[in-house]
Design a protein around this motif. Structure first.
Motif, PDB file in Angstrom:
ATOM      1  N   PHE A 231       0.816  -1.218   0.000  1.00 48.70           N
ATOM      2  CA  PHE A 231       0.000   0.000   0.000  1.00 48.70           C
ATOM      3  C   PHE A 231       0.848   1.267   0.000  1.00 48.70           C
ATOM      4  N   THR A 281      -6.405   3.892   2.351  1.00 51.11           N
ATOM      5  CA  THR A 281      -5.104   3.248   2.607  1.00 51.11           C
ATOM      6  C   THR A 281      -4.997   2.777   4.047  1.00 51.11           C
ATOM      7  N   TYR A 284      -7.110  -0.320   4.517  1.00 55.71           N
ATOM      8  CA  TYR A 284      -6.481  -1.489   3.888  1.00 55.71           C
ATOM      9  C   TYR A 284      -5.319  -2.007   4.733  1.00 55.71           C
TER      10      TYR A 284
END
Length: 363
Positions: A231, A281, A284
């Motif tokens: 990420f 982000t 995740y």
């Protein structure tokens, strides 16, 4: 018949016992650094035991050569770690502003404003929620500075400690057979075999446990690092490293690590759009950390905590829970080694006790 002389002698003996105990505790307090060195050396000796046995049995090394080779191996590992990882940790820590409390707090405030703006768009009065919950007052921004500075201070002052630890470890490894022979002479004849058997079993089980723990932390670190790199986190290494170290604390450590990873990920993305980049982000990353923990909890941890010390997972969970309630974080960390030692000792000295036989049937 109890006389005044008998009573006075009893009082004097009690006072003498209290005095001697107090002096002993004070002495132990004064030499606590030496005790720490001894404990670290003992742990290193346990970790090194498989390598030492390989050198002795397979390569036919003598005690001195096996001990020297093992110490050299530890030194090379430490130097390699410093050359490869410490500069990266320091540079990423600077990027993350962990050494600047004011900058860190400013970034956190900016993150909070971004969150507030997002929730205002979604018609949620986040400011009111934060004031009612008093969440912001719970954050100690100087914690990160103290944590990093304490690590730096420790590294700056560890030269003498490293020399002492390696020196003690060398003789622990080299003369372990001699120490066992001397222990036989000192120990009471009636309990000599039981004590020596306990030491041997404890050494074997704890060696497996510490080696397994290092392997577990390495696997968790690699998985965390992969998640953060996927990420695009620029501070992936230092965040993964800190969160992996927190994994030493059973059950609580991974939760703290995931929370820390989420906060540091949001802070590292300051300046980008909150709704389209920062929030997704961070979510995740948290999901990725939860997946890693699921893998660790269902695969790595049962193998380390259960099979390495021959205890049932539920038994381990209850021991860690009780130790955590009683002694806090430190109790949770040392729970498994101490519990293993107690089980071995109980089995050697009370093998016919029904409760002991049930608890120690796997050992």
């Amino acid at each position: 018949m109890i006389t005044s002389k008998t009573i006075s002698n009893g009082i004097l003996r009690a006072l003498a016992t209290i005095l001697i105990t107090g002096v002993l505790l004070y002495f132990l307090y004064e030499i606590q650094t030496v005790i720490v060195y001894l404990c670290i050396s003992l742990i290193l000796c346990l970790i090194a035991n498989p390598l030492v046995q390989f050198l002795k049995n397979k390569l036919k090394f003598g005690n001195s050569l096996a001990a020297s080779t093992t110490i050299l191996f530890f030194i090379l590992m430490m130097v390699g770690f410093i050359l490869l990882f410490v500069p990266l940790i320091i540079s990423q820590a600077n990027n993350l502003s962990l050494l600047d409390t004011n900058h860190l707090q400013q970034q956190f405030v900016e993150t909070e404003k971004s969150i507030e703006t997002y929730f205002n768009i979604q018609h949620v009065d986040l400011n009111k929620v934060l004031k009612e919950s008093k969440i912001t007052s719970m954050f100690d921004f100087s914690y990160f500075t103290r944590f990093i500075n304490s690590i730096m201070g420790f590294m700056a002052d560890m030269g003498m400690g490293l020399v002492s630890v390696f020196f003690i470890t060398f003789f622990f490894i080299k003369d372990q057979d001699t120490f066992k022979d001397q222990a036989r002479r000192v120990l009471p004849d009636t309990n000599e075999d039981k004590i020596l058997n306990s030491i041997t079993k404890i050494n074997h089980l704890l060696t497996r446990y510490f080696v397994g723990l290092l392997l577990q932390l390495t696997v968790v670190f690699i998985l965390y690092l992969i998640v953060l790199i996927i990420f695009g986190n620029k501070n992936a290494f230092v965040i993964a490293f800190l969160c992996a170290i927190l994994n030493v604390i059973p059950y609580v450590g991974p939760i703290i690590g995931t929370t820390l990873a989420g906060i540091l990920t949001m802070i590292s993305l300051i300046g980008k759009d909150f709704q389209s980049e920062i929030l997704p982000t961070t979510i995740y990353v948290i999901i990725g950390f939860l997946v890693v923990q699921a893998i660790d909890n269902n695969i790595s941890q049962p193998i380390i905590s259960s099979k390495s010390v021959n205890s049932h997972p539920l038994e381990i969970f209850l021991v860690i829970l009780i130790s955590g309630i009683t002694f806090g974080i430190v109790g949770m960390i040392i729970a498994i080694p101490v519990f293993t030692m107690l089980k071995v000792i109980l089995k050697e000295f009370f093998p016919n006790n029904k409760i002991v036989s049930v608890l120690t049937e796997r050992i």
